[in-house]
Design a protein around this motif. Structure first.
Motif, PDB file in Angstrom:
ATOM      1  N   ALA A   5       0.850  -1.189   0.000  1.00  0.00           N
ATOM      2  CA  ALA A   5       0.000   0.000   0.000  1.00  0.00           C
ATOM      3  C   ALA A   5       0.884   1.237   0.000  1.00  0.00           C
ATOM      4  O   ALA A   5       1.788   1.358   0.829  1.00  0.00           O
ATOM      5  CB  ALA A   5      -0.907   0.002   1.222  1.00  0.00           C
ATOM      6  N   VAL A   6       0.593   2.134  -0.944  1.00  0.00           N
ATOM      7  CA  VAL A   6       1.417   3.332  -1.084  1.00  0.00           C
ATOM      8  C   VAL A   6       0.512   4.537  -1.314  1.00  0.00           C
ATOM      9  O   VAL A   6      -0.293   4.547  -2.238  1.00  0.00           O
ATOM     10  CB  VAL A   6       2.391   3.205  -2.282  1.00  0.00           C
ATOM     11  N   MET A   7       0.646   5.551  -0.466  1.00  0.00           N
ATOM     12  CA  MET A   7      -0.047   6.819  -0.662  1.00  0.00           C
ATOM     13  C   MET A   7       0.896   7.693  -1.477  1.00  0.00           C
ATOM     14  O   MET A   7       2.042   7.930  -1.083  1.00  0.00           O
ATOM     15  CB  MET A   7      -0.351   7.469   0.690  1.00  0.00           C
ATOM     16  N   LEU A   8       0.422   8.151  -2.628  1.00  0.00           N
ATOM     17  CA  LEU A   8       1.255   8.899  -3.565  1.00  0.00           C
ATOM     18  C   LEU A   8       0.752  10.328  -3.707  1.00  0.00           C
ATOM     19  O   LEU A   8      -0.449  10.547  -3.845  1.00  0.00           O
ATOM     20  CB  LEU A   8       1.197   8.225  -4.954  1.00  0.00           C
ATOM     21  N   GLN A   9       1.661  11.273  -3.685  1.00  0.00           N
ATOM     22  CA  GLN A   9       1.311  12.668  -3.972  1.00  0.00           C
ATOM     23  C   GLN A   9       2.048  13.075  -5.229  1.00  0.00           C
ATOM     24  O   GLN A   9       3.277  13.118  -5.262  1.00  0.00           O
ATOM     25  CB  GLN A   9       1.690  13.593  -2.809  1.00  0.00           C
ATOM     26  N   VAL A  10       1.286  13.358  -6.276  1.00  0.00           N
ATOM     27  CA  VAL A  10       1.846  13.734  -7.570  1.00  0.00           C
ATOM     28  C   VAL A  10       1.963  15.256  -7.628  1.00  0.00           C
ATOM     29  O   VAL A  10       1.085  15.982  -7.159  1.00  0.00           O
ATOM     30  CB  VAL A  10       0.942  13.181  -8.708  1.00  0.00           C
ATOM     31  N   LYS A  11       3.042  15.718  -8.204  1.00  0.00           N
ATOM     32  CA  LYS A  11       3.276  17.154  -8.318  1.00  0.00           C
ATOM     33  C   LYS A  11       2.109  17.837  -9.043  1.00  0.00           C
ATOM     34  O   LYS A  11       1.558  17.294  -9.998  1.00  0.00           O
ATOM     35  CB  LYS A  11       4.575  17.414  -9.080  1.00  0.00           C
ATOM     36  N   GLN A  12       1.765  19.015  -8.563  1.00  0.00           N
ATOM     37  CA  GLN A  12       0.628  19.768  -9.084  1.00  0.00           C
ATOM     38  C   GLN A  12       0.720  19.971 -10.594  1.00  0.00           C
ATOM     39  O   GLN A  12       1.770  20.326 -11.128  1.00  0.00           O
ATOM     40  CB  GLN A  12       0.549  21.123  -8.377  1.00  0.00           C
ATOM     41  N   GLY A  13      -0.389  19.713 -11.262  1.00  0.00           N
ATOM     42  CA  GLY A  13      -0.473  19.907 -12.696  1.00  0.00           C
ATOM     43  C   GLY A  13       0.052  18.755 -13.530  1.00  0.00           C
ATOM     44  O   GLY A  13       0.003  18.806 -14.760  1.00  0.00           O
ATOM     45  N   MET A  14       0.542  17.717 -12.886  1.00  0.00           N
ATOM     46  CA  MET A  14       1.127  16.584 -13.613  1.00  0.00           C
ATOM     47  C   MET A  14       0.246  15.338 -13.553  1.00  0.00           C
ATOM     48  O   MET A  14       0.677  14.256 -13.955  1.00  0.00           O
ATOM     49  CB  MET A  14       2.525  16.278 -13.068  1.00  0.00           C
ATOM     50  N   GLU A  15      -0.973  15.475 -13.076  1.00  0.00           N
ATOM     51  CA  GLU A  15      -1.829  14.315 -12.838  1.00  0.00           C
ATOM     52  C   GLU A  15      -2.132  13.521 -14.119  1.00  0.00           C
ATOM     53  O   GLU A  15      -2.038  12.285 -14.114  1.00  0.00           O
ATOM     54  CB  GLU A  15      -3.134  14.743 -12.160  1.00  0.00           C
ATOM     55  N   HIS A  91       3.649  -2.732   3.738  1.00  0.00           N
ATOM     56  CA  HIS A  91       3.126  -4.043   3.365  1.00  0.00           C
ATOM     57  C   HIS A  91       2.179  -4.539   4.452  1.00  0.00           C
ATOM     58  O   HIS A  91       2.450  -4.364   5.642  1.00  0.00           O
ATOM     59  CB  HIS A  91       4.277  -5.036   3.186  1.00  0.00           C
ATOM     60  N   PHE A  92       1.099  -5.169   4.022  1.00  0.00           N
ATOM     61  CA  PHE A  92       0.072  -5.638   4.946  1.00  0.00           C
ATOM     62  C   PHE A  92      -0.257  -7.095   4.649  1.00  0.00           C
ATOM     63  O   PHE A  92      -0.179  -7.538   3.510  1.00  0.00           O
ATOM     64  CB  PHE A  92      -1.202  -4.789   4.788  1.00  0.00           C
ATOM     65  N   GLU A  93      -0.631  -7.789   5.729  1.00  0.00           N
ATOM     66  CA  GLU A  93      -1.110  -9.149   5.571  1.00  0.00           C
ATOM     67  C   GLU A  93      -2.477  -9.251   6.215  1.00  0.00           C
ATOM     68  O   GLU A  93      -2.784  -8.516   7.156  1.00  0.00           O
ATOM     69  CB  GLU A  93      -0.145 -10.161   6.189  1.00  0.00           C
ATOM     70  N   LYS A  94      -3.270 -10.145   5.691  1.00  0.00           N
ATOM     71  CA  LYS A  94      -4.643 -10.284   6.164  1.00  0.00           C
ATOM     72  C   LYS A  94      -4.655 -10.824   7.593  1.00  0.00           C
ATOM     73  O   LYS A  94      -3.907 -11.727   7.944  1.00  0.00           O
ATOM     74  CB  LYS A  94      -5.403 -11.253   5.242  1.00  0.00           C
TER      75      LYS A  94
END
Length: 99
Positions: A5-15, A91-94
């Motif tokens: 699991a990854v929370m991503l922040q993309v640079k403004q205007g590059m979406e 990383h996560f496990e059930k």
């Protein structure tokens, strides 16, 4: 099975450019040993914020198999320049629940 699991922040205007690059990168990751599935979700409240979920058979399939591969270098070249700040991968496990 584990979930990356990854929370991503993309640079403004590059979406839009990022989403197109991610489509290309999807072909890379989906070809890797131990890969099960992945999905990219766009945040509805915060512009440029995404959640990446990747299912792998084992933790090692991601941390060694993918991360130490030539394919990862291609993935990195396609995507890493979009992120600010650079994301933390978890990383996560059930959790097995008995009723």
């Amino acid at each position: 099975m584990i979930v990356e699991a990854v929370m991503l922040q993309v640079k403004q205007g590059m979406e839009e450019e990022y989403e197109e690059a991610f489509r290309q990168a999807s072909e890379i990751i989906s070809s890797m040993k131990g890969y099960i599935s992945h999905e990219l979700q766009r945040c509805m409240e915060v512009k440029g914020k995404y959640l990446l979920l990747v299912k792998w058979e084992t933790l090692e399939d991601h941390t060694f198999g993918f991360r130490e591969s030539n394919e990862y270098q291609q993935w990195k070249n396609l995507l890493h320049h979009f992120y600010d700040p650079f994301p933390t991968v978890e990383h996560f496990e059930k959790v097995r629940l008995s009723y």
